[in-house]
Design an enzyme around this catalytic site. Structure first.
Site, mmCIF file in Angstrom:
data_model
loop_
_atom_site.group_PDB
_atom_site.id
_atom_site.type_symbol
_atom_site.label_atom_id
_atom_site.label_comp_id
_atom_site.label_asym_id
_atom_site.label_seq_id
_atom_site.Cartn_x
_atom_site.Cartn_y
_atom_site.Cartn_z
ATOM 1 N N SER A 242 1.428 -24.829 25.243
ATOM 2 C CA SER A 242 1.804 -25.274 26.583
ATOM 3 C C SER A 242 2.483 -26.635 26.463
ATOM 4 C CB SER A 242 0.557 -25.389 27.468
ATOM 5 O OG SER A 242 -0.275 -26.427 26.960
ATOM 6 N N LYS A 243 2.940 -27.155 27.595
ATOM 7 C CA LYS A 243 3.651 -28.449 27.594
ATOM 8 C C LYS A 243 2.839 -29.549 26.891
ATOM 9 C CE LYS A 243 7.527 -28.562 30.455
ATOM 10 N NZ LYS A 243 7.724 -27.196 30.715
ATOM 11 N N ARG A 244 1.505 -29.553 27.151
ATOM 12 C CA ARG A 244 0.705 -30.640 26.566
ATOM 13 C C ARG A 244 0.637 -30.515 25.045
ATOM 14 N NH1 ARG A 244 -4.722 -28.867 25.596
ATOM 15 N NH2 ARG A 244 -4.961 -26.750 26.372
#
Length: 474
Positions: A242-244
């Site tokens: 994911s983005k994180r």
């Protein structure tokens, strides 16, 4: 005619080249290069709502930054819609496809009934064998593939092995919508065939599509390309990326100061290995790449590893080449314009400073921060640590050392080092007692590259002027 390997990278233009897509492109590129073949670029832009020229430009920009070149012009899938329709017409004629006039309401009811009876929701073939003369007026039909009712469809996958799908699990899926636009499933097959693609290498989220696409190839009497479905990339915690975790666009990695060669090396090692080799040149990767060494389980993205690898590439890259990458990085950062202007007019100074700078920096962001002493204006603003170092005692030391530096017969690392050491010995001082005030006076910071690197990069006049700025009033 000799068989030529042709791969393709076929992203949807969603606004950037995400990291999973970048690795897919890299694997296609390495596979083609290994075989002396070609990699083509196709933009899957049939979703007109999401496809913009900016998004296409962002994809091309990401691939260009990663130095992954493709053969020929990028192909637009949307531009080939007439060809897709022509193929569907031929399938209607040979009986491998049929028009279905079921309305959305009818299909909803069908699925509801199936669920109520504990059955998986699946098209029930209601128009499969009906006479087209029964077609209701005013209902635009979709076109469906006539899927075999018995037997199984086999995908011999170069990564996943033999994948067998019972045909009863595949319903008569839609290959053309009621508005006359082809579905992704059909368009991909026609495009791969027409572009002469021999090997389809893509994420294993497409594995469920593979069997359906094989059926379309069979219905058309075409040879199916070899297929390889590579595992997806997960975060360090094993969850879907994911983005994180780093599911960002290639341009974000450029802004974080990574080098293209380090990114290629890192991405190649995500899911593929060659013995215990961690650091591989691009020519090594091309020579060694094979799909047999691609793992089946998801690879884990690890920023720490990427950063360490990037540090290696920073040190190993020749100064002139590193300067080019540095300029590219600055050109794509919000506040890089002024520094870029300085670099363009002080290339010699920058090149003199790079050997010292790159030893300590893992990214171009860190390199820029530690290089900032080069373009600071006199008198320098001192950070807290430098201000603390430059007490009365330190300024007195500077008064003595500046005379030695002025007397140096040449401004070379060896001579400067000899002068500073001789001064320290004469005053019975530890070298750090002299180097620290020098560092603070020359850079305005408490930490910096090696002191002799700094003196060399700034040159005689600027170095002496900066030291004198910090001397006590006469």
């Amino acid at each position: 005619m000799a068989h030529q390997t042709v791969t393709r990278f076929a992203p949807s233009p969603t606004g950037y080249l995400h990291i999973g897509g970048a690795r897919t492109a890299l694997f296609n590129w390495l596979y083609a290069k290994h075989d002396g073949g070609k990699m083509l670029l196709r933009i899957e832009d049939t979703d007109r709502a999401r496809s913009t020229q900016e998004a296409v430009d962002a994809l091309v920009d990401g691939l260009t930054w990663l130095e992954l070149d493709w053969d020929g012009e990028p192909v637009s899938q949307f531009a080939r819609v007439e060809r897709h329709r022509e193929v569907v017409e031929s399938m209607l004629e040979n009986g491998s496809a049929y028009r279905c006039y079921a309305t959305a309401e009818e299909l909803d009811q069908m699925r509801e009934d199936q669920r109520a009876n504990g059955l998986p929701p699946r098209y029930d073939g209601r128009w499969r064998d009906r006479d087209p003369s029964e077609a209701p007026e005013g209902v635009p039909p979709v076109v469906r593939l006539k899927t075999p009712l018995a037997g199984e469809t086999v995908v011999d996958d170069k990564v996943q092995g033999r994948v067998v799908v019972p045909n009863k699990d595949l319903d008569d899926f839609v290959i053309m919508r009621s508005d006359g636009t082809p579905t992704y499933m059909l368009a991909v097959v026609v495009d791969d065939h027409d572009m002469g693609v021999t090997d389809v290498i893509r994420g294993d989220d497409h594995l469920t599509n593979a069997a359906k696409q094989v059926l379309i190839y069979e219905a058309l009497g075409w040879d199916s390309p070899a297929m390889a479905h590579i595992p997806l990339i997960h975060g360090p915690d094993g969850a879907k990326l994911s983005k994180r975790h780093g599911a960002l666009g290639a341009e974000a990695y450029r802004e974080m100061g990574y080098l293209p060669a380090a990114m290629r090396n890192y991405l190649a090692r995500l899911g593929w290995s060659h013995g215990d080799e961690e650091i591989m040149s691009t020519s090594d990767m091309i020579a060694w790449f094979d799909l047999g060494s691609v793992g089946k389980s998801p690879a884990r993205f690890d920023f720490k590893k990427l950063e360490n690898l990037n540090g290696h590439y920073m040190r190993a890259t020749e100064d002139a080449a590193l300067l080019v990458h540095w300029k590219t990085y600055l050109a794509h950062t919000d506040d890089g314009a002024a520094i870029l202007d300085w670099l363009n007019t002080h290339e010699g100074t920058a090149l003199a400073a790079l050997p010292g700078l790159k030893e300590r920096a893992k990214t171009l962001v860190e390199l820029t921060a530690s290089a900032s002493y080069l373009w600071r204006q006199r008198p320098l603003d001192l950070d807290e640590k430098a201000a603390k170092i430059l007490n009365d005692e330190a300024r007195a030391i500077l008064s003595g050392v500046v005379s030695c530096l002025e007397a140096a017969e040449d401004w070379t690392a060896d001579i400067l080092e000899r002068e500073v050491k001789a001064f320290a010995e004469a005053k019975a001082l530890k070298l750090g007692k002299v180097a620290q005030p020098l560092r603070a006076a020359l850079t305005g910071r408490g930490t910096s590259p090696g002191i002799y690197d700094v003196l060399l990069a700034l040159g005689r006049d600027e170095s002496l002027a900066r030291i004198k700025d910090q001397l006590p009033p006469a």
